[in-house]
Design a protein around this motif. Structure first.
Motif, PDB file in Angstrom:
ATOM      1  N   SER A   4       0.828  -1.213   0.000  1.00 17.11           N
ATOM      2  CA  SER A   4       0.000   0.000   0.000  1.00 17.11           C
ATOM      3  C   SER A   4       0.860   1.260   0.000  1.00 17.11           C
ATOM      4  O   SER A   4       0.561   2.224  -0.715  1.00 17.11           O
ATOM      5  N   ARG A   5       1.909   1.252   0.791  1.00 14.79           N
ATOM      6  CA  ARG A   5       2.807   2.422   0.850  1.00 14.79           C
ATOM      7  C   ARG A   5       3.524   2.633  -0.474  1.00 14.79           C
ATOM      8  O   ARG A   5       3.697   3.772  -0.916  1.00 14.79           O
ATOM      9  N   LEU A   6       3.948   1.558  -1.111  1.00 12.25           N
ATOM     10  CA  LEU A   6       4.619   1.671  -2.412  1.00 12.25           C
ATOM     11  C   LEU A   6       3.675   2.238  -3.470  1.00 12.25           C
ATOM     12  O   LEU A   6       4.060   3.091  -4.270  1.00 12.25           O
ATOM     13  N   LEU A   7       2.434   1.769  -3.462  1.00 10.95           N
ATOM     14  CA  LEU A   7       1.457   2.255  -4.438  1.00 10.95           C
ATOM     15  C   LEU A   7       1.109   3.715  -4.213  1.00 10.95           C
ATOM     16  O   LEU A   7       0.873   4.459  -5.171  1.00 10.95           O
ATOM     17  N   ALA A   8       1.087   4.144  -2.961  1.00  7.09           N
ATOM     18  CA  ALA A   8       0.711   5.521  -2.633  1.00  7.09           C
ATOM     19  C   ALA A   8       1.831   6.526  -2.918  1.00  7.09           C
ATOM     20  O   ALA A   8       1.575   7.725  -3.013  1.00  7.09           O
ATOM     21  N   SER A   9       3.035   6.032  -3.075  1.00  8.81           N
ATOM     22  CA  SER A   9       4.185   6.906  -3.294  1.00  8.81           C
ATOM     23  C   SER A   9       4.441   7.113  -4.787  1.00  8.81           C
ATOM     24  O   SER A   9       4.246   6.204  -5.590  1.00  8.81           O
ATOM     25  N   THR A  10       4.920   8.292  -5.123  1.00 10.65           N
ATOM     26  CA  THR A  10       5.302   8.575  -6.514  1.00 10.65           C
ATOM     27  C   THR A  10       6.746   8.151  -6.790  1.00 10.65           C
ATOM     28  O   THR A  10       7.201   8.241  -7.921  1.00 10.65           O
ATOM     29  N   LYS A  11       7.427   7.670  -5.769  1.00  5.76           N
ATOM     30  CA  LYS A  11       8.846   7.315  -5.910  1.00  5.76           C
ATOM     31  C   LYS A  11       9.091   5.915  -6.461  1.00  5.76           C
ATOM     32  O   LYS A  11      10.234   5.531  -6.663  1.00  5.76           O
ATOM     33  N   PHE A  12       8.032   5.158  -6.700  1.00  2.31           N
ATOM     34  CA  PHE A  12       8.200   3.773  -7.135  1.00  2.31           C
ATOM     35  C   PHE A  12       7.372   3.486  -8.385  1.00  2.31           C
ATOM     36  O   PHE A  12       6.486   2.624  -8.367  1.00  2.31           O
ATOM     37  N   PRO A  13       7.664   4.180  -9.485  1.00  2.00           N
ATOM     38  CA  PRO A  13       6.848   4.011 -10.703  1.00  2.00           C
ATOM     39  C   PRO A  13       6.947   2.608 -11.304  1.00  2.00           C
ATOM     40  O   PRO A  13       5.971   2.122 -11.875  1.00  2.00           O
ATOM     41  N   PHE A  14       8.083   1.953 -11.179  1.00  2.00           N
ATOM     42  CA  PHE A  14       8.232   0.613 -11.738  1.00  2.00           C
ATOM     43  C   PHE A  14       7.366  -0.389 -10.969  1.00  2.00           C
ATOM     44  O   PHE A  14       6.790  -1.301 -11.546  1.00  2.00           O
ATOM     45  N   TYR A  15       7.288  -0.192  -9.655  1.00  2.00           N
ATOM     46  CA  TYR A  15       6.424  -1.053  -8.844  1.00  2.00           C
ATOM     47  C   TYR A  15       4.968  -0.850  -9.243  1.00  2.00           C
ATOM     48  O   TYR A  15       4.223  -1.813  -9.426  1.00  2.00           O
ATOM     49  N   ASN A  16       4.583   0.415  -9.387  1.00  2.00           N
ATOM     50  CA  ASN A  16       3.205   0.720  -9.795  1.00  2.00           C
ATOM     51  C   ASN A  16       2.892   0.101 -11.151  1.00  2.00           C
ATOM     52  O   ASN A  16       1.817  -0.469 -11.352  1.00  2.00           O
ATOM     53  N   TYR A  48      -0.024  -2.758 -11.913  1.00  2.00           N
ATOM     54  CA  TYR A  48      -1.134  -2.635 -12.861  1.00  2.00           C
ATOM     55  C   TYR A  48      -1.064  -3.697 -13.964  1.00  2.00           C
ATOM     56  O   TYR A  48      -2.079  -4.045 -14.550  1.00  2.00           O
ATOM     57  N   LYS A  49       0.111  -4.238 -14.160  1.00  2.00           N
ATOM     58  CA  LYS A  49       0.269  -5.339 -15.121  1.00  2.00           C
ATOM     59  C   LYS A  49      -0.367  -6.637 -14.585  1.00  2.00           C
ATOM     60  O   LYS A  49      -0.944  -7.402 -15.345  1.00  2.00           O
ATOM     61  N   VAL A  50      -0.254  -6.851 -13.263  1.00  2.00           N
ATOM     62  CA  VAL A  50      -0.809  -8.085 -12.672  1.00  2.00           C
ATOM     63  C   VAL A  50      -2.224  -7.904 -12.131  1.00  2.00           C
ATOM     64  O   VAL A  50      -2.885  -8.893 -11.813  1.00  2.00           O
ATOM     65  N   LEU A  51      -2.675  -6.669 -12.044  1.00  2.00           N
ATOM     66  CA  LEU A  51      -3.995  -6.418 -11.463  1.00  2.00           C
ATOM     67  C   LEU A  51      -5.119  -7.234 -12.107  1.00  2.00           C
ATOM     68  O   LEU A  51      -5.957  -7.786 -11.380  1.00  2.00           O
ATOM     69  N   PRO A  52      -5.171  -7.368 -13.440  1.00  2.00           N
ATOM     70  CA  PRO A  52      -6.246  -8.200 -14.009  1.00  2.00           C
ATOM     71  C   PRO A  52      -6.218  -9.651 -13.502  1.00  2.00           C
ATOM     72  O   PRO A  52      -7.275 -10.249 -13.275  1.00  2.00           O
ATOM     73  N   PHE A  53      -5.026 -10.197 -13.306  1.00  2.00           N
ATOM     74  CA  PHE A  53      -4.912 -11.560 -12.774  1.00  2.00           C
ATOM     75  C   PHE A  53      -5.411 -11.613 -11.328  1.00  2.00           C
ATOM     76  O   PHE A  53      -6.087 -12.562 -10.932  1.00  2.00           O
ATOM     77  N   ILE A  54      -5.056 -10.603 -10.554  1.00  2.00           N
ATOM     78  CA  ILE A  54      -5.488 -10.543  -9.155  1.00  2.00           C
ATOM     79  C   ILE A  54      -7.011 -10.474  -9.088  1.00  2.00           C
ATOM     80  O   ILE A  54      -7.648 -11.197  -8.307  1.00  2.00           O
TER      81      ILE A  54
END
Length: 182
Positions: free
Chosen positions: A91-103, A107-113
Motif C-alpha cells: 500500500s505504501r509503495l502504491l501511494a508513493s510517486t517514488k516507485f513508478p516501476f512497482y506501480n 497494474y500489469k498483474v492487477l487483471p490476474f489478481i
C-alpha cells in the motif's frame, strides 16, 4: 529451519511460501513432534546438534499451531504478521510517486489478481491472493498436475510482481525506503 533462516534474509515471499509448506508438513505428520523427528528430521544428514536445533524449532511451531488452533488449517500468527507487513508495504509503495516501476508492475498483474479474487476469497488482500496463487501452483507442480498456459502466464507475472515487493521489503528492513518526496 536452516532454509527458513536463509530465505528470510533473501526473499520474504519465498520465506512465507516455505513456512506455509512447513505448516502443511507439520499437519501431514499429525502435529506430532515425535513423528516429525523420527520420520522427517532423522532423514537429513545433519549433525546431532543441528538435528536437536531442528527438533526444537519444529517443536516450537507445533506448540504454536496447537495454541493458535491451526492443526487443521490456517497460518500461524508469526506468518500472518509478515503477510500483513507485506500488504502494508504494498500500500505504501502504491501511494508513493517514488516507485513508478512497482506501480507499473502492479497494474500489469492487477487483471490476474481481480480474476483470482473473483474465483476465491474476495475479502482477502491482494498480496495474500498472489501468494496463495503461487503456493497453489507449487502444490500442483509437486503433484505433477497439468497447469494451463494461461495460468502459467499469470503465475509468471505474479512471481515478478511479488519478487519486486519482496526485494523492496528486504531493502526497507536493511536500508529503509524513502516514501515521501524531498
Amino acid at each position: 529451519m536452516f532454509i527458513a533462516q536463509e530465505l528470510r534474509k533473501k526473499s520474504i515471499a519465498e520465506y512465507l511460501l516455505y513456512m506455509w509448506q512447513v505448516e502443511d508438513l507439520i499437519r501431514a505428520y499429525g502435529c506430532s513432534l515425535t513423528r516429525i523427528k523420527n520420520e522427517y528430521i532423522d532423514r537429513f544428514d545433519y549433525s546431532d546438534e543441528q538435528k536437536e536445533d531442528m527438533v526444537d524449532w519444529y517443536g516450537d511451531l507445533v506448540t504454536m499451531m496447537n495454541r493458535e488452533g491451526k492443526r487443521e488449517k490456517g497460518h500461524l500468527q508469526i506468518n500472518e504478521i509478515v503477510l500483513q507487513d507485506l500488504a502494508e508495504l504494498h500500500s505504501r509503495l502504491l501511494a508513493s510517486t517514488k516507485f513508478p516501476f512497482y506501480n507499473a508492475e502492479y497494474y500489469k498483474v492487477l487483471p490476474f489478481i481481480v480474476e483470482l479474487r473473483n474465483k476465491g476469497n474476495k475479502d482477502q488482500n491482494e498480496i495474500t491472493t498472489c501468494l496463495e496463487s503461487l503456493y497453489g501452483t507449487m502444490l500442483l507442480r509437486l503433484q505433477k498436475k497439468e497447469i494451463s498456459p494461461d495460468t502459467l502466464h499469470a503465475i509468471k507475472e505474479i512471481t515478478t510482481f511479488i519478487g519486486m515487493l519482496s526485494d523492496y521489503y528486504i531493502k526497507d528492513k536493511t536500508e529503509g525506503l524513502v516514501f515521501e518526496d524531498d
